[in-house]
Design a protein around this motif. Structure first.
Motif, PDB file in Angstrom:
ATOM      1  N   ASP A 134      13.398  -9.102 -24.234  1.00 45.08           N
ATOM      2  CA  ASP A 134      12.384 -10.103 -23.931  1.00 45.08           C
ATOM      3  C   ASP A 134      11.043  -9.633 -24.481  1.00 45.08           C
ATOM      4  OD1 ASP A 134      10.699 -11.988 -22.944  1.00 45.08           O
ATOM      5  OD2 ASP A 134      11.034 -11.562 -20.825  1.00 45.08           O
ATOM      6  N   SER A 136       8.324 -11.608 -24.754  1.00 39.82           N
ATOM      7  CA  SER A 136       7.362 -12.665 -24.439  1.00 39.82           C
ATOM      8  C   SER A 136       5.978 -12.111 -24.087  1.00 39.82           C
ATOM      9  CB  SER A 136       7.885 -13.517 -23.275  1.00 39.82           C
ATOM     10  OG  SER A 136       8.128 -12.713 -22.131  1.00 39.82           O
ATOM     11  N   ALA A 137       5.907 -10.838 -23.696  1.00 44.07           N
ATOM     12  CA  ALA A 137       4.616 -10.237 -23.336  1.00 44.07           C
ATOM     13  C   ALA A 137       3.732 -10.107 -24.583  1.00 44.07           C
ATOM     14  CB  ALA A 137       4.835  -8.873 -22.703  1.00 44.07           C
ATOM     15  N   THR A 139       1.926  -7.764 -25.650  1.00 47.93           N
ATOM     16  CA  THR A 139       2.006  -6.464 -26.325  1.00 47.93           C
ATOM     17  C   THR A 139       3.107  -6.417 -27.383  1.00 47.93           C
ATOM     18  OG1 THR A 139       3.435  -5.681 -24.527  1.00 47.93           O
ATOM     19  CG2 THR A 139       1.096  -5.181 -24.360  1.00 47.93           C
ATOM     20  N   HIS A 140       4.075  -7.345 -27.284  1.00 47.57           N
ATOM     21  CA  HIS A 140       5.179  -7.376 -28.251  1.00 47.57           C
ATOM     22  C   HIS A 140       4.951  -8.375 -29.387  1.00 47.57           C
ATOM     23  CE1 HIS A 140       7.596  -4.880 -25.628  1.00 47.57           C
ATOM     24  NE2 HIS A 140       7.538  -5.753 -24.649  1.00 47.57           N
ATOM     25  N   SER A 173       7.935  -1.239 -28.230  1.00 53.64           N
ATOM     26  CA  SER A 173       8.558  -2.397 -28.888  1.00 53.64           C
ATOM     27  C   SER A 173       9.604  -1.979 -29.926  1.00 53.64           C
ATOM     28  CB  SER A 173       7.482  -3.275 -29.545  1.00 53.64           C
ATOM     29  OG  SER A 173       6.600  -3.795 -28.575  1.00 53.64           O
TER      30      SER A 173
END
Length: 211
Positions: A134, A136-137, A139-140, A173
């Motif tokens: 995932d 979705s944050a 930071t990614h 990541s």
């Protein structure tokens, strides 16, 4: 590819199992070897899973039963026999000590002791593709495109391209992408090996019938 209910892991698995078009039972024989068999119903795969255990009495683990829906999504149904063994009855109830009671719950507790990471690794070795991370944050954000490219290679089952895909795991990541890629390669290789074994067995069966 359709994505099942993602509100929770339980809902995701339940939807795949409810809409499964086939089931597989895979028994780990050791050193990367598996005995795998397929069926179109839960009742049939339970019977075939028991048959696998009977055919390999020296294997202590139980077959992993997996449900697969029409879109190819997979969910673990069970890693234990369809019927759990009954606890032996005490010959003299008066001598039964309360301390022995927790032993009845030891079996499921031992299964959970594997831990999430160990279970994911075991699933990959059984040919189950890991879930896409995932990202979705925020930071990614800058890694989402690369993750999508890796996921596309996984969907195509392009093992060679996956192994060659450049990832420098120096932060969270890239580390997540590298783990996803490596587990996917293990799962795809396990699937390919199982398919070759099944094809070889079918060919041998056809040759024997012809003779």
């Amino acid at each position: 590819m359709n994505t099942p209910n993602l509100t929770s892991p339980e809902a995701y698995n339940a939807e795949i199992i409810a809409n499964a078009v086939k089931f597989t039972a895979s028994l780990f024989l050791g050193r990367g070897e598996y005995a795998t068999i397929e069926a179109t119903s839960r009742e049939e795969i339970d019977q075939l899973a028991e048959m696998l255990s009977t055919e390999h009495p020296t294997v202590k683990s139980k077959p992993v039963i997996t449900a697969i829906d029409a879109a190819g999504n997979q969910a673990i149904v069970s890693g234990q026999p369809a019927k759990a063994p009954k606890a032996p009855k005490a010959e003299n109830p008066a001598k039964e000590k309360p301390a022995k009671a927790p032993k009845a719950a030891a079996a499921p507790a031992a299964e959970k002791a594997l831990g999430k990471r160990a279970q994911i690794a075991a699933d990959a070795e059984a040919g189950i593709i890991p879930a896409k991370p995932d990202f979705s944050a925020p930071t990614h954000a800058r890694f989402r495109k690369k993750l999508d490219e890796i996921a596309a290679l996984v969907e195509k089952a392009d093992i060679k391209a996956l192994k060659a895909y450049p990832i420098n795991p120096v932060s969270s990541s890239p580390k997540a992408m590298d783990k996803y890629r490596n587990l996917a390669v293990i799962a795809l290789e396990a699937q390919r090996k199982a398919a070759k074994a099944a094809a070889k067995a079918e060919e041998a069966s056809a040759t024997g019938a012809a003779q």
